[in-house]
Structures are given as C-alpha cells and as structure tokens.
Design a protein around this motif. Structure first.
Motif, mmCIF file in Angstrom:
data_model
loop_
_atom_site.group_PDB
_atom_site.id
_atom_site.type_symbol
_atom_site.label_atom_id
_atom_site.label_comp_id
_atom_site.label_asym_id
_atom_site.label_seq_id
_atom_site.Cartn_x
_atom_site.Cartn_y
_atom_site.Cartn_z
ATOM 1 N N TYR A 257 -16.458 -22.334 9.296
ATOM 2 C CA TYR A 257 -17.038 -22.217 7.971
ATOM 3 C C TYR A 257 -16.682 -23.479 7.190
ATOM 4 N N THR B 264 -10.644 -3.550 15.669
ATOM 5 C CA THR B 264 -10.781 -4.388 14.479
ATOM 6 C C THR B 264 -12.032 -5.239 14.546
ATOM 7 N N LEU B 265 -13.006 -4.806 15.343
ATOM 8 C CA LEU B 265 -14.269 -5.537 15.434
ATOM 9 C C LEU B 265 -14.862 -5.685 14.047
ATOM 10 N N GLY B 266 -15.253 -6.901 13.741
ATOM 11 C CA GLY B 266 -15.841 -7.163 12.441
ATOM 12 C C GLY B 266 -14.869 -7.844 11.491
ATOM 13 N N ARG B 267 -13.606 -7.626 11.659
ATOM 14 C CA ARG B 267 -12.653 -8.270 10.760
ATOM 15 C C ARG B 267 -12.471 -9.717 11.184
ATOM 16 N N LEU B 268 -12.621 -10.623 10.237
ATOM 17 C CA LEU B 268 -12.456 -12.048 10.519
ATOM 18 C C LEU B 268 -11.073 -12.504 10.066
ATOM 19 N N PHE C 98 -15.957 -19.033 14.780
ATOM 20 C CA PHE C 98 -16.861 -19.690 13.845
ATOM 21 C C PHE C 98 -16.138 -20.843 13.160
ATOM 22 N N PHE D 66 -9.139 -15.927 9.020
ATOM 23 C CA PHE D 66 -9.417 -17.286 8.579
ATOM 24 C C PHE D 66 -8.165 -18.146 8.691
ATOM 25 N N GLY D 67 -8.360 -19.368 9.181
ATOM 26 C CA GLY D 67 -7.314 -20.361 9.042
ATOM 27 C C GLY D 67 -7.264 -20.832 7.600
#
Lengths: 112, 111
Positions: A36, A96-100, A34, A102-103
């Motif tokens: 953001y 860990t599906l669901g854990r995002l 994604f 982030f850069g």
C-alpha cells in the motif's frame, strides 16, 4: 516479534533512480500480500498485490519469497510523485482470514 | 457511494466525553475494518466485521472501545470516557475479496 517488519527509512533518492524496499513477515501461514502507499495525512491506498511468481505494474515490481518470508518492492525510474510511505501488508489465512497486518511503512522522498 | 465514507472528518472533544465515529462501506462489501493511526505511527488494527458479526475484536485497546455494525453495512465505533491517548486518526476500510479500500478517516483530538 512484530507480524510485519520494514526498514522505516527514510530513503532519499534523485529522480530517475531505482529504489528497493524490503519487508519480512513472521507468520508462515500468511497467504496474501500487498503493498500500500500512504501520502502524508492521507489514507492508505492499494499499490499492488504481491504474487508468488512475482508481478510487475509499470515501473513497480513486487516479489515474494515464501521460504524466506520476505517481500520486496522495486521502483524503477523514480518520479517526484512517488514520494510517500510504502506499507507492506500481510493477510493471514484460517480463522483470521481477512485481517490485514501492516508494517510501519518505509518513507520515500524523491528529489529533483 | 463510490468509496468508503467516514464521518465526521474531524472531531475535537474534551477528555471524558463519549464519541461516536461512523463508517459507510462500499456497497456490497461484506468485510469492514477499523484501524487507528497515531501521528508518525503505523496502522493499529482495532476490530473486524464479517457481515454483522465481529470475529476479531482483539485490537480494541480497552473496554471503553466498542463497535457495532447493523444491516451488514454502516458501522459505528464508540469511545467512552475519552482520554488524551485516544487522539489519533481512525480509519475504516472495507473489502469484498482481497484488498481493502480505506476511507479518509476521522481525525480525533481529545483536549
């Protein structure tokens, strides 16, 4: 090595310019991607998902290269309102599906 | 409500006090996440709930931090014996499938 790496910028471009942001991710098992957007002192908001085939939403085009573990965002015809920090975000699969992840974000300033 | 709701929006407290932050996710969203963001920094993952269980607590920075979620809805993040380095914006997000939707955050300042 960080899970997601981005060039922090800042990118300063004039209105109407085309600007591209790049991002790399370290885990080959990552399955969703994604971009953001975060305005100053505001919460992150989803800009667009990134698909393997590439996808476009108006002036914004996102690309994914799984072989190189590389994601990009292209903004055409920049507007003043595009000024923000753009966050590259990756979701792993499996346990860990669901854990995002982030850069740290790439800061963009569009000037008149 | 229509979006993720967090309270309080701002919290100022003295070092050593306990604080409790609340997150009310979007109705029907089964997954709930807590992050924190220090000034000028990226988002730091804290904990993730799927329903009422927390399959991933790996981001909690110390045992002073805990979180719970009841009824598959509201979650509270508790910080005990706060330290100055706990000062940050604490963000909550929820999702059903795919992208996460964030609340406005709680800005926590430890004096």
């Amino acid at each position: 090595r960080k899970e997601v790496e981005q060039d922090p910028g800042p990118f300063n471009v004039p209105e109407g310019a085309t600007v591209a942001f790049n991002c790399t991710y370290s885990n080959s098992a990552s399955q969703s991607f994604f971009w953001y957007r975060q305005d100053c002192r505001k919460e992150p908001k989803l800009l667009m998902s990134v698909y393997s085939s590439g996808n476009e939403d108006g002036r914004f085009t996102a690309q994914l290269n799984r072989a190189s573990q590389y994601i990009s965002l292209l903004i055409r015809d920049s507007k003043l309102s595009d000024s923000a920090t753009y966050l590259c975000v990756v979701e792993r699969g499996g346990s860990t599906l669901g854990r995002l992840y982030f850069g740290r974000g790439t800061q963009l300033t569009v000037w008149p | 409500g229509a979006g993720v709701s967090q309270s309080p929006s701002n919290k100022v407290t003295e070092k050593g006090k306990d604080v409790e932050l609340r997150c009310d996710p979007i109705s029907g969203h089964t997954a709930l996440y807590w992050y924190r963001q220090s000034l000028g920094q990226g988002l730091e993952f804290l904990i993730y709930f799927q329903g009422n269980s927390a399959p991933d607590k790996s981001g909690l920075p110390s045992d002073r931090f805990s979180a719970e979620r009841t009824g598959g809805s509201v979650s509270t993040l508790t910080i005990q014996r706060t330290q100055q380095e706990d000062s940050a914006v604490y963000l909550c997000a929820s999702s059903s499938h795919g992208a996460q939707h964030f609340g406005d955050g709680t800005r926590l300042s430890i004096l």
